[in-house]
Scaffold this active site. Structure first.
Site, PDB file in Angstrom:
ATOM      1  CG  ASP A  13      -1.867  -1.210   1.211  1.00  0.00           C
ATOM      2  OD1 ASP A  13      -2.223  -1.676   0.110  1.00  0.00           O
ATOM      3  OD2 ASP A  13      -2.209  -1.691   2.298  1.00  0.00           O
ATOM      4  CE  LYS A  16       2.276  -2.350  -4.332  1.00  0.00           C
ATOM      5  NZ  LYS A  16       2.028  -1.973  -2.936  1.00  0.00           N
ATOM      6  CE  LYS A  18       0.385  10.378  -7.272  1.00  0.00           C
ATOM      7  NZ  LYS A  18       0.185  11.616  -6.584  1.00  0.00           N
ATOM      8  N   GLY A  40      -4.601  -4.250  -3.828  1.00  0.00           N
ATOM      9  CA  GLY A  40      -5.591  -3.215  -4.130  1.00  0.00           C
ATOM     10  C   GLY A  40      -4.820  -1.964  -4.497  1.00  0.00           C
ATOM     11  CG  HIS A  41      -2.085  -1.922  -7.020  1.00  0.00           C
ATOM     12  ND1 HIS A  41      -1.183  -2.451  -7.895  1.00  0.00           N
ATOM     13  CD2 HIS A  41      -1.797  -2.461  -5.804  1.00  0.00           C
ATOM     14  CE1 HIS A  41      -0.384  -3.299  -7.240  1.00  0.00           C
ATOM     15  NE2 HIS A  41      -0.741  -3.319  -5.981  1.00  0.00           N
ATOM     16  CD  GLN A 223       0.740  -8.861  -2.713  1.00  0.00           C
ATOM     17  OE1 GLN A 223       1.399  -9.486  -3.526  1.00  0.00           O
ATOM     18  NE2 GLN A 223      -0.503  -8.544  -2.932  1.00  0.00           N
TER      19      GLN A 223
HETATM   20  P1  GDP Z   1      -0.846   0.406  -3.537  1.00  0.00           P
HETATM   21  O1  GDP Z   1      -1.427  -0.887  -3.087  1.00  0.00           O
HETATM   22  O2  GDP Z   1       0.624   0.483  -3.302  1.00  0.00           O
HETATM   23  O3  GDP Z   1      -1.188   0.761  -4.959  1.00  0.00           O
HETATM   24  O4  GDP Z   1      -1.497   1.519  -2.603  1.00  0.00           O
HETATM   25  P2  GDP Z   1      -3.061   1.633  -2.173  1.00  0.00           P
HETATM   26  O5  GDP Z   1      -3.832   2.127  -3.329  1.00  0.00           O
HETATM   27  O6  GDP Z   1      -3.509   0.388  -1.506  1.00  0.00           O
HETATM   28  O7  GDP Z   1      -2.950   2.697  -1.013  1.00  0.00           O
HETATM   29  C1  GDP Z   1      -2.454   3.971  -1.221  1.00  0.00           C
HETATM   30  C2  GDP Z   1      -3.539   4.984  -0.855  1.00  0.00           C
HETATM   31  O8  GDP Z   1      -2.957   6.259  -0.733  1.00  0.00           O
HETATM   32  C3  GDP Z   1      -4.602   5.132  -1.919  1.00  0.00           C
HETATM   33  O9  GDP Z   1      -5.803   5.480  -1.304  1.00  0.00           O
HETATM   34  C4  GDP Z   1      -4.074   6.295  -2.770  1.00  0.00           C
HETATM   35  O10 GDP Z   1      -5.117   6.993  -3.441  1.00  0.00           O
HETATM   36  C5  GDP Z   1      -3.455   7.157  -1.715  1.00  0.00           C
HETATM   37  N1  GDP Z   1      -2.302   7.953  -2.138  1.00  0.00           N
HETATM   38  C6  GDP Z   1      -1.311   7.644  -3.012  1.00  0.00           C
HETATM   39  N2  GDP Z   1      -0.363   8.604  -3.021  1.00  0.00           N
HETATM   40  C7  GDP Z   1      -0.755   9.540  -2.126  1.00  0.00           C
HETATM   41  C8  GDP Z   1      -0.195  10.770  -1.672  1.00  0.00           C
HETATM   42  O11 GDP Z   1       0.888  11.193  -2.057  1.00  0.00           O
HETATM   43  N3  GDP Z   1      -0.905  11.441  -0.703  1.00  0.00           N
HETATM   44  C9  GDP Z   1      -2.094  11.001  -0.215  1.00  0.00           C
HETATM   45  N4  GDP Z   1      -2.700  11.725   0.721  1.00  0.00           N
HETATM   46  N5  GDP Z   1      -2.650   9.857  -0.640  1.00  0.00           N
HETATM   47  C10 GDP Z   1      -1.991   9.127  -1.564  1.00  0.00           C
HETATM   48  P1  IMO Z   2      -0.950  -4.142  -2.275  1.00  0.00           P
HETATM   49  O1  IMO Z   2      -0.519  -4.666  -3.627  1.00  0.00           O
HETATM   50  C1  IMO Z   2      -0.976  -4.645   2.061  1.00  0.00           C
HETATM   51  C2  IMO Z   2      -1.000  -8.742   3.591  1.00  0.00           C
HETATM   52  C3  IMO Z   2      -2.261  -9.194   4.298  1.00  0.00           C
HETATM   53  C4  IMO Z   2      -1.678 -10.218   5.265  1.00  0.00           C
HETATM   54  C5  IMO Z   2      -0.556 -10.849   4.450  1.00  0.00           C
HETATM   55  C6  IMO Z   2      -0.949 -12.141   3.759  1.00  0.00           C
HETATM   56  O2  IMO Z   2      -2.259  -3.458  -2.302  1.00  0.00           O
HETATM   57  O3  IMO Z   2       0.135  -3.364  -1.640  1.00  0.00           O
HETATM   58  P2  IMO Z   2      -2.502 -12.817   1.718  1.00  0.00           P
HETATM   59  O4  IMO Z   2      -3.888 -12.405   1.354  1.00  0.00           O
HETATM   60  O5  IMO Z   2      -1.484 -12.507   0.701  1.00  0.00           O
HETATM   61  O6  IMO Z   2      -2.436 -14.241   2.173  1.00  0.00           O
HETATM   62  O7  IMO Z   2      -2.148 -11.949   3.044  1.00  0.00           O
HETATM   63  O8  IMO Z   2      -0.198  -9.900   3.471  1.00  0.00           O
HETATM   64  N1  IMO Z   2      -1.214  -8.210   2.223  1.00  0.00           N
HETATM   65  C7  IMO Z   2      -1.164  -6.920   1.913  1.00  0.00           C
HETATM   66  N2  IMO Z   2      -0.983  -5.830   2.689  1.00  0.00           N
HETATM   67  N3  IMO Z   2      -1.079  -4.504   0.721  1.00  0.00           N
HETATM   68  C8  IMO Z   2      -1.232  -5.579  -0.082  1.00  0.00           C
HETATM   69  O9  IMO Z   2      -1.221  -5.494  -1.424  1.00  0.00           O
HETATM   70  C9  IMO Z   2      -1.316  -6.861   0.513  1.00  0.00           C
HETATM   71  N4  IMO Z   2      -1.484  -8.110   0.034  1.00  0.00           N
HETATM   72  C10 IMO Z   2      -1.415  -8.925   1.095  1.00  0.00           C
HETATM   73  O10 IMO Z   2      -2.890  -8.135   4.957  1.00  0.00           O
HETATM   74  O11 IMO Z   2      -1.089  -9.551   6.352  1.00  0.00           O
HETATM   75 MG    MG Z   3      -2.954  -1.607  -1.808  1.00  0.00          MG
END
Ligand code: GDP
Ligand code: IMO
Ligand code: MG
Length: 425
Positions: A13, A16, A18, A40-41, A223
């Site tokens: 999270d 990535k 973005k 979840g991206h 991840q």
């Molecule tokens: P990913 O899994 O690495 O793609 O990240 P996620 O989408 O799960 O989580 C990142 C969250 O932070 C999302 O809700 C994005 O919209 C938000 N986000 C990304 N970059 C920024 C930033 O620079 N500032 C803020 N406030 N939010 C951001």
């Molecule tokens: P993105 O790509 C954050 C975490 C789960 C759990 C562990 C194992 O959005 O960054 P799994 O479902 O793979 O068996 O879970 O890994 N986890 C993540 N945490 N971002 C993710 O993906 C994750 N994918 C799995 O919360 O602790």
């Molecule tokens: Mg994510």
């Protein structure tokens, strides 16, 4: 032409999605190489928010090819839902989205096994997203799995049934969990149509031909490195190799084809699920980070655990990945803090160390360096020089400590809220 890589350096999270979306228009192909719908991206542009789980984050860029590589595990149900969301957003992915024939399929019983395994673990559960990831990768290495290419076989149903029976046998030794297997199976087979409609490719040839003909490829990690099955906080990890080496296995390219490795870190740190997290904050600071950063999972909606940025942890994952550029995201979340902390070493058995140990203790002392906050909004800043002095000093200090150039700083969720420091390519 080499493959550039974007991956998360923490526990996922990092933003990535973005950054991939932002950079995608400099590439011809974006390819996912591991993970599955546990990811979840989030992408935000033109006032709209999209969350992708299996489909690469390049899909919103016109003309760009998106490949789901052999290292990815696919749940047809989630996949169909994602396609429907793209249809609703008028995204034309025909001829632009390809599936590796060798990608493994997540069966409903994989999800059931995931839930039952977690129930059996009780208090020491991983905190899995329950998307069936672990059991599916187990069947891959156990040589039992079903792959995308198998859906064309005349005996696909029998193969499915055989694997399902294996799973049901295992389930007899696990606690019962609530799961409508029949209903999920119906959905699964109905989703097969959507899966069949997406062109399948012999993806290792596809990727290597792209390289040969000078196409620019970006590999999108899911991840984060601390969730890597080998190098993460085992057993509190996911079941794939999330580090750069995973690109070679998950796409079928040789190590000498890896180009830039763009590592992403938040300006602080989060983790969702169980397992050690040295800099975790249990006080109102942690609560504030969660609130300001909207730190709730994009896949499961769970609140994310929050803490300060951890330099030993980042140095470790920079080493593992061969990171050539760093991106710092969510710096705007720190706007309200008077003082910021950066963990510089762990204190283990009374000794300060920068090395991540075999097993990170759940609790340990840490050494920190404090930095003044900037206590103002970053809105409107279009270049690094326009950031408040304290924000620049914070980024400069991270760069100096980590020894890798920070080429981008993200100041908000929107595609436009990004500051580049030096040319990325
Ligand atoms: P990913 O899994 O690495 O793609 O990240 P996620 O989408 O799960 O989580 C990142 C969250 O932070 C999302 O809700 C994005 O919209 C938000 N986000 C990304 N970059 C920024 C930033 O620079 N500032 C803020 N406030 N939010 C951001
Ligand atoms: P993105 O790509 C954050 C975490 C789960 C759990 C562990 C194992 O959005 O960054 P799994 O479902 O793979 O068996 O879970 O890994 N986890 C993540 N945490 N971002 C993710 O993906 C994750 N994918 C799995 O919360 O602790
Ligand atoms: Mg994510």
């Amino acid at each position: 032409m080499n493959i550039d890589v974007i991956l998360g350096l923490q526990w996922g999270d990092e933003g990535k999605g973005k950054i991939v979306d932002y950079l995608a228009d400099r590439y011809d192909v974006v390819a996912r190489f591991q993970g599955g719908p546990n990811a979840g991206h989030t992408l935000v542009f033109d006032g709209k928010k999209y969350v992708l789980h299996t489909i690469p984050s390049g899909v919103f860029r016109e003309n760009l090819i998106n490949l789901i590589g052999n290292g990815v595990v696919i749940d047809p149900i989630t996949f169909e839902r994602e396609l429907k969301n793209l249809d609703a957003a008028d995204v034309d992915y025909a001829e632009r989205l390809f599936l590796s024939q060798k990608a493994h399929l997540i069966l409903p019983t994989h999800r059931l096994l995931d839930a039952a395994n977690e129930a059996a673990k009780g208090k020491s559960k991983i905190g899995s997203t329950l998307r069936g990831i672990g059991p599916t990768y187990m069947d891959r290495t156990g040589r039992n799995g079903l792959r995308v290419g198998d859906i064309n076989r005349p005996d696909f149903k029998e193969r499915y049934e055989r694997l399902k029976q294996k799973h049901l046998a295992i389930l007899t030794s696990l606690p019962n969990v609530d799961f409508d297997l029949e209903g999920e199976e119906k959905k699964w087979f109905a989703s097969m149509e959507a899966l069949r409609a997406i062109p399948q490719v012999n993806s290792e040839y596809f990727v290597n031909n792209c390289i040969k003909y000078g196409k620019r490829i970006l590999a999108e990690g899911a991840q984060g490195s601390m969730l890597d099955v080998d190098f993460g906080t085992y057993p509190y990890v996911t079941s794939s190799n999330t580090v750069t080496a995973g690109v070679c296995i998950g796409l079928g390219v040789s190590p000498d084809k890896i180009g830039e490795v763009i590592g992403i870190t938040k300006a602080y740190c989060t983790r969702v699920g169980g397992g050690p997290f040295p800099t975790e904050l249990f006080d109102e600071m942690g609560e504030l980070l969660r609130k300001e950063g909207h730190e709730f999972g994009a896949t499961t909606g769970r609140p994310r655990r929050c803490g300060w940025i951890d330099l030993p942890q980042l140095k470790y994952t920079i080493m593992l990945n061969g990171v050539t550029q760093l991106v710092v995201t969510k710096i705007d979340v720190l706007n309200i803090f008077k003082e910021l902390k950066v963990a510089t070493s762990y204190v283990i058995d009374g000794e300060a160390t920068e090395e991540v140990p075999y097993e990170l203790p759940n609790e340990m002392d840490l050494e920190f360096t404090n930095y003044p906050g900037w206590e103002q909004s970053l809105e409107g800043a279009t270049c690094f020089e326009e950031l408040p002095q304290a924000a620049r000093e914070y980024v400069d200090a991270l760069e100096a400590a980590l020894g890798v150039p920070i080429t981008m700083v993200s100041t908000g969720p929107d595609r436009k809220e990004l500051i580049t420091r030096t040319s990325v390519r």
